[in-house]
Design a protein around this motif. Sequence first.
Motif, PDB file in Angstrom:
ATOM      1  N   GLU A 139       0.840  -1.156  -0.120  1.00  0.00           N
ATOM      2  CA  GLU A 139      -0.142   0.110  -0.073  1.00  0.00           C
ATOM      3  C   GLU A 139       1.004   1.205  -0.026  1.00  0.00           C
ATOM      4  OE1 GLU A 139      -3.073   0.659   3.068  1.00  0.00           O
ATOM      5  OE2 GLU A 139      -3.743  -1.204   2.096  1.00  0.00           O
ATOM      6  N   ALA A 140       1.890   1.078   0.779  1.00  0.00           N
ATOM      7  CA  ALA A 140       2.922   2.317   0.896  1.00  0.00           C
ATOM      8  C   ALA A 140       3.383   2.669  -0.502  1.00  0.00           C
ATOM      9  CB  ALA A 140       3.820   1.930   1.894  1.00  0.00           C
ATOM     10  N   VAL A 141       3.661   1.808  -1.384  1.00  0.00           N
ATOM     11  CA  VAL A 141       4.302   2.108  -2.846  1.00  0.00           C
ATOM     12  C   VAL A 141       3.294   2.163  -3.892  1.00  0.00           C
ATOM     13  CG1 VAL A 141       6.732   1.289  -2.468  1.00  0.00           C
ATOM     14  CG2 VAL A 141       4.819  -0.400  -3.102  1.00  0.00           C
ATOM     15  N   ALA A 142       2.029   1.852  -3.430  1.00  0.00           N
ATOM     16  CA  ALA A 142       0.942   1.860  -4.503  1.00  0.00           C
ATOM     17  C   ALA A 142       1.132   1.224  -5.900  1.00  0.00           C
ATOM     18  CB  ALA A 142       0.499   3.331  -4.566  1.00  0.00           C
ATOM     19  N   GLY A 143       1.457  -0.050  -5.865  1.00  0.00           N
ATOM     20  CA  GLY A 143       1.721  -0.588  -6.922  1.00  0.00           C
ATOM     21  C   GLY A 143       3.034  -0.538  -7.365  1.00  0.00           C
ATOM     22  N   GLY A 144       4.176   0.274  -6.657  1.00  0.00           N
ATOM     23  CA  GLY A 144       5.485   0.462  -6.996  1.00  0.00           C
ATOM     24  C   GLY A 144       6.287  -0.664  -7.534  1.00  0.00           C
TER      25      GLY A 144
END
Length: 340
Positions: A195-200
Amino acid sequence: MLGVVVDGDLDEMRQGKHAVLPEAYANRSFQLSGKPGSGKTVTAERLVFLLAKMGRRIVYVDCKGTDPDLAMRLSAACIAARGPGVRVHHFPSEPLNGWIGTPAEVANRLIATQDTTEPYYESTLQTAVRVAMGVHASQAAGGTVTSSTELMRRFDAAFLTRAYQGTSQQSLVADLVRDRQVLPGVKMRFAALFEAVAGGFDGTASYGDADLIFLSLPFASKADATAVVRLLLADFTHYCSDPSRKDRRGDDVKMIIDEASALTHLSDQIIDLAERVRDVGGSVDVSNQSFEGSGDNEDQRKRLRGAMAGGTILHSSDNPEPFGTADDPVDTRGVVVQAA
Ligand SMILES: Nc1ncnc2c1ncn2[C@@H]1O[C@H](COP(=O)(O)OP(=O)(O)O)[C@@H](O)[C@H]1O
Ligand SMILES: [Mg+2]
């Protein structure tokens, strides 16, 4: 040019009155240390320019993430060194592919993101990640995991029980799901990371695809930022040492980790990274605010200092001694440089 030489005996870093980075030093790891505001990031920017000029690709990890112009200045340095065609990749707004490698390799990197202090939890977390990734079994339903969504779907008792039905891992999975807290707990940890990287980590780009990869960490929580950096470092180690990579050499790429001490307990992983990439000719530079801030304990600080084989570029510091002349016989040749 790094600055103007005032004094010193490290002749290979001198060119007339200037301090330079000789080609032979480009693949050595450096530690940049000094008080906040002492010029570490500016030195790192100069290193980026010099390294880009020597044809190196740069992976820059900004652990602090507080300078909104840094990415632009680094891009400008690369363009000045190599021309307008440089390819720049900005993580996490532009995603990387975090799923490269065998299921076992990806599982190991995911496990490396987690700080597990409790041994029981550590082993159950490892088992959960391995079975969800399908490490033990080509039998695991659904094929290879290539996205965070797919991994999340698999942290599920019913799914894993079904997938491993009739396999040699069936009883292992039965043990894992018996404690109903375990799988949701593991799932929650990784959900927070993704979630923190939002698909990163669900993109297609790899470390090989850009001349400058700028990794910034604008995350609210230090724990999330630490987990993200752990995964990025593990991915980078894998990239450098991946036997399937054509022309497996690390000497074409340099990682710079700026303000590593802003995050917790990274030193061991950085030491490990530096030693592994050195085996393939690569290097990693790391900046921190003091010797004390370079590791969790004395042993770690000394090992980090040793792993940074190029030496320390020391900026203004209240306690410079441990970097050089202290208790053990390190090479203390150097140059004193004035900012220019
Ligand atoms: N070599 C230099 N020449 C001129 N100014 C510098 C130099 N190095 C640093 N500075 C100034 O000092 C400020 C702080 O430097 P910075 O690299 O951000 O410090 P640190 O990363 O150690 O906190 C910069 O904004 C810059 O203006
Ligand atoms: Mg800085």
